[in-house]
Design a protein around this motif. Structure first.
Motif, PDB file in Angstrom:
ATOM      1  N   ILE A  99     -12.230 -12.174  10.984  1.00  0.00           N
ATOM      2  CA  ILE A  99     -11.214 -11.127  11.072  1.00  0.00           C
ATOM      3  C   ILE A  99      -9.902 -11.678  10.525  1.00  0.00           C
ATOM      4  O   ILE A  99      -9.524 -12.810  10.813  1.00  0.00           O
ATOM      5  N   ARG A 100      -9.219 -10.853   9.720  1.00  0.00           N
ATOM      6  CA  ARG A 100      -7.954 -11.286   9.123  1.00  0.00           C
ATOM      7  C   ARG A 100      -6.825 -11.194  10.140  1.00  0.00           C
ATOM      8  O   ARG A 100      -6.884 -10.442  11.098  1.00  0.00           O
ATOM      9  N   ARG A 101      -5.760 -11.944   9.892  1.00  0.00           N
ATOM     10  CA  ARG A 101      -4.586 -11.949  10.764  1.00  0.00           C
ATOM     11  C   ARG A 101      -3.871 -10.605  10.660  1.00  0.00           C
ATOM     12  O   ARG A 101      -3.884  -9.955   9.624  1.00  0.00           O
ATOM     13  N   MET A 102      -3.233 -10.190  11.768  1.00  0.00           N
ATOM     14  CA  MET A 102      -2.521  -8.913  11.812  1.00  0.00           C
ATOM     15  C   MET A 102      -1.457  -8.826  10.720  1.00  0.00           C
ATOM     16  O   MET A 102      -1.270  -7.784  10.112  1.00  0.00           O
ATOM     17  N   GLU A 103      -0.770  -9.922  10.482  1.00  0.00           N
ATOM     18  CA  GLU A 103       0.275  -9.927   9.459  1.00  0.00           C
ATOM     19  C   GLU A 103      -0.303  -9.595   8.083  1.00  0.00           C
ATOM     20  O   GLU A 103       0.284  -8.834   7.323  1.00  0.00           O
ATOM     21  N   GLU A 104      -1.475 -10.150   7.764  1.00  0.00           N
ATOM     22  CA  GLU A 104      -2.121  -9.860   6.479  1.00  0.00           C
ATOM     23  C   GLU A 104      -2.533  -8.397   6.396  1.00  0.00           C
ATOM     24  O   GLU A 104      -2.339  -7.739   5.359  1.00  0.00           O
ATOM     25  N   LEU A 105      -3.124  -7.883   7.476  1.00  0.00           N
ATOM     26  CA  LEU A 105      -3.569  -6.492   7.495  1.00  0.00           C
ATOM     27  C   LEU A 105      -2.384  -5.539   7.359  1.00  0.00           C
ATOM     28  O   LEU A 105      -2.445  -4.557   6.615  1.00  0.00           O
ATOM     29  N   GLU A 106      -1.307  -5.852   8.081  1.00  0.00           N
ATOM     30  CA  GLU A 106      -0.125  -5.010   8.028  1.00  0.00           C
ATOM     31  C   GLU A 106       0.476  -4.992   6.621  1.00  0.00           C
ATOM     32  O   GLU A 106       0.797  -3.930   6.093  1.00  0.00           O
ATOM     33  N   ALA A 107       0.578  -6.155   6.018  1.00  0.00           N
ATOM     34  CA  ALA A 107       1.138  -6.228   4.664  1.00  0.00           C
ATOM     35  C   ALA A 107       0.262  -5.457   3.678  1.00  0.00           C
ATOM     36  O   ALA A 107       0.775  -4.713   2.832  1.00  0.00           O
ATOM     37  N   GLU A 108      -1.054  -5.603   3.796  1.00  0.00           N
ATOM     38  CA  GLU A 108      -1.949  -4.903   2.878  1.00  0.00           C
ATOM     39  C   GLU A 108      -1.886  -3.395   3.094  1.00  0.00           C
ATOM     40  O   GLU A 108      -1.903  -2.620   2.144  1.00  0.00           O
ATOM     41  N   ALA A 109      -1.816  -2.965   4.363  1.00  0.00           N
ATOM     42  CA  ALA A 109      -1.722  -1.529   4.665  1.00  0.00           C
ATOM     43  C   ALA A 109      -0.432  -0.947   4.086  1.00  0.00           C
ATOM     44  O   ALA A 109      -0.438   0.157   3.515  1.00  0.00           O
ATOM     45  N   ILE A 110       0.660  -1.674   4.201  1.00  0.00           N
ATOM     46  CA  ILE A 110       1.935  -1.189   3.659  1.00  0.00           C
ATOM     47  C   ILE A 110       1.870  -1.123   2.140  1.00  0.00           C
ATOM     48  O   ILE A 110       2.281  -0.132   1.534  1.00  0.00           O
ATOM     49  N   GLY A 131       9.204   4.325  11.821  1.00  0.00           N
ATOM     50  CA  GLY A 131      10.488   4.779  11.312  1.00  0.00           C
ATOM     51  C   GLY A 131      10.806   4.111   9.986  1.00  0.00           C
ATOM     52  O   GLY A 131      10.283   3.042   9.655  1.00  0.00           O
ATOM     53  N   ARG A 132      11.680   4.751   9.232  1.00  0.00           N
ATOM     54  CA  ARG A 132      12.063   4.211   7.926  1.00  0.00           C
ATOM     55  C   ARG A 132      12.732   2.843   8.061  1.00  0.00           C
ATOM     56  O   ARG A 132      12.459   1.933   7.296  1.00  0.00           O
ATOM     57  N   SER A 133      13.588   2.696   9.085  1.00  0.00           N
ATOM     58  CA  SER A 133      14.263   1.408   9.284  1.00  0.00           C
ATOM     59  C   SER A 133      13.243   0.332   9.658  1.00  0.00           C
ATOM     60  O   SER A 133      13.363  -0.824   9.243  1.00  0.00           O
ATOM     61  N   THR A 134      12.200   0.709  10.414  1.00  0.00           N
ATOM     62  CA  THR A 134      11.134  -0.243  10.751  1.00  0.00           C
ATOM     63  C   THR A 134      10.391  -0.657   9.494  1.00  0.00           C
ATOM     64  O   THR A 134      10.076  -1.838   9.307  1.00  0.00           O
ATOM     65  N   LEU A 135      10.130   0.311   8.614  1.00  0.00           N
ATOM     66  CA  LEU A 135       9.458  -0.014   7.346  1.00  0.00           C
ATOM     67  C   LEU A 135      10.300  -0.993   6.534  1.00  0.00           C
ATOM     68  O   LEU A 135       9.778  -1.984   6.013  1.00  0.00           O
ATOM     69  N   TYR A 136      11.606  -0.750   6.426  1.00  0.00           N
ATOM     70  CA  TYR A 136      12.477  -1.665   5.679  1.00  0.00           C
ATOM     71  C   TYR A 136      12.452  -3.070   6.287  1.00  0.00           C
ATOM     72  O   TYR A 136      12.394  -4.063   5.566  1.00  0.00           O
ATOM     73  N   LEU A 139       9.138  -4.660   5.407  1.00  0.00           N
ATOM     74  CA  LEU A 139       9.145  -5.055   3.995  1.00  0.00           C
ATOM     75  C   LEU A 139       9.873  -6.388   3.829  1.00  0.00           C
ATOM     76  O   LEU A 139       9.406  -7.275   3.117  1.00  0.00           O
ATOM     77  N   HIS A 140      10.999  -6.515   4.516  1.00  0.00           N
ATOM     78  CA  HIS A 140      11.765  -7.753   4.448  1.00  0.00           C
ATOM     79  C   HIS A 140      11.001  -8.908   5.079  1.00  0.00           C
ATOM     80  O   HIS A 140      10.863  -9.979   4.487  1.00  0.00           O
ATOM     81  N   ASP A 141      10.472  -8.683   6.303  1.00  0.00           N
ATOM     82  CA  ASP A 141       9.765  -9.742   7.036  1.00  0.00           C
ATOM     83  C   ASP A 141       8.513 -10.212   6.307  1.00  0.00           C
ATOM     84  O   ASP A 141       8.156 -11.384   6.361  1.00  0.00           O
ATOM     85  N   LEU A 142       7.825  -9.283   5.634  1.00  0.00           N
ATOM     86  CA  LEU A 142       6.570  -9.616   4.943  1.00  0.00           C
ATOM     87  C   LEU A 142       6.794  -9.968   3.469  1.00  0.00           C
ATOM     88  O   LEU A 142       5.836 -10.157   2.728  1.00  0.00           O
ATOM     89  N   ASN A 143       8.064 -10.028   3.063  1.00  0.00           N
ATOM     90  CA  ASN A 143       8.421 -10.356   1.673  1.00  0.00           C
ATOM     91  C   ASN A 143       7.746  -9.427   0.667  1.00  0.00           C
ATOM     92  O   ASN A 143       7.173  -9.868  -0.331  1.00  0.00           O
TER      93      ASN A 143
END
Length: 150
Positions: A99-110, A131-136, A139-143
């Protein structure tokens, strides 16, 4: 014995005495999904069992998707037909079979959502249920640069 073969569709959770991490490690290496130490707290057992069944269902769904071929007879074909060839479904299972790490899955989903919605961040956030601010922030946290995914 290799537990992965014996329990291919059944989650296996081992129960070990407190501090017996050698047996827990051996069981996990042989294919157990998780372990519990005696005495087991009810909430810990509920969470472990719930996670085991969620993971089993996700793996089963992933396997069904893998086997399913996208063709014109498939009801989801029209939705996928117009997509950019670079878009793929997000896979829970990594190339190593784990199973892949949550961070990888989240980045790929975005990235996938940004491609699907042509970089329209408001629509991406709405469809991802954030929320849009959460998405921003993500995006920043996941580069991830918006232009990279669109």
């Amino acid at each position: 014995a290799d537990l992965k073969i014996l329990t291919s569709n059944t989650p296996l959770i081992v129960l070990v005495k407190y501090g017996d991490y050698n047996n827990a490690t051996e069981a996990m290496s042989a294919g157990a999904q998780d372990f519990l130490c005696k005495p087991v707290a009810a909430e810990r057992m509920r969470t472990t069992l719930s996670n085991a069944f969620l993971l089993r269902d996700a793996c089963r769904d992933q396997e069904l998707l893998r086997r399913e071929q996208i063709n014109e007879a498939n009801p989801i074909y029209p939705a996928i037909k117009g997509l950019n060839n670079n878009i793929s479904l997000v896979s829970m299972i990594g190339t190593d079979g784990n199973i892949r790490r949550m961070e990888e899955l989240e980045a790929e989903a975005i990235r996938c959502a940004m491609q699907y919605y042509n970089g329209r961040l408001t629509e991406v956030a709405r469809r991802l249920g954030i929320g849009r601010s959460t998405l921003y922030r993500k995006l920043h946290d996941l580069n991830i640069r918006p232009a990279e995914a669109a």
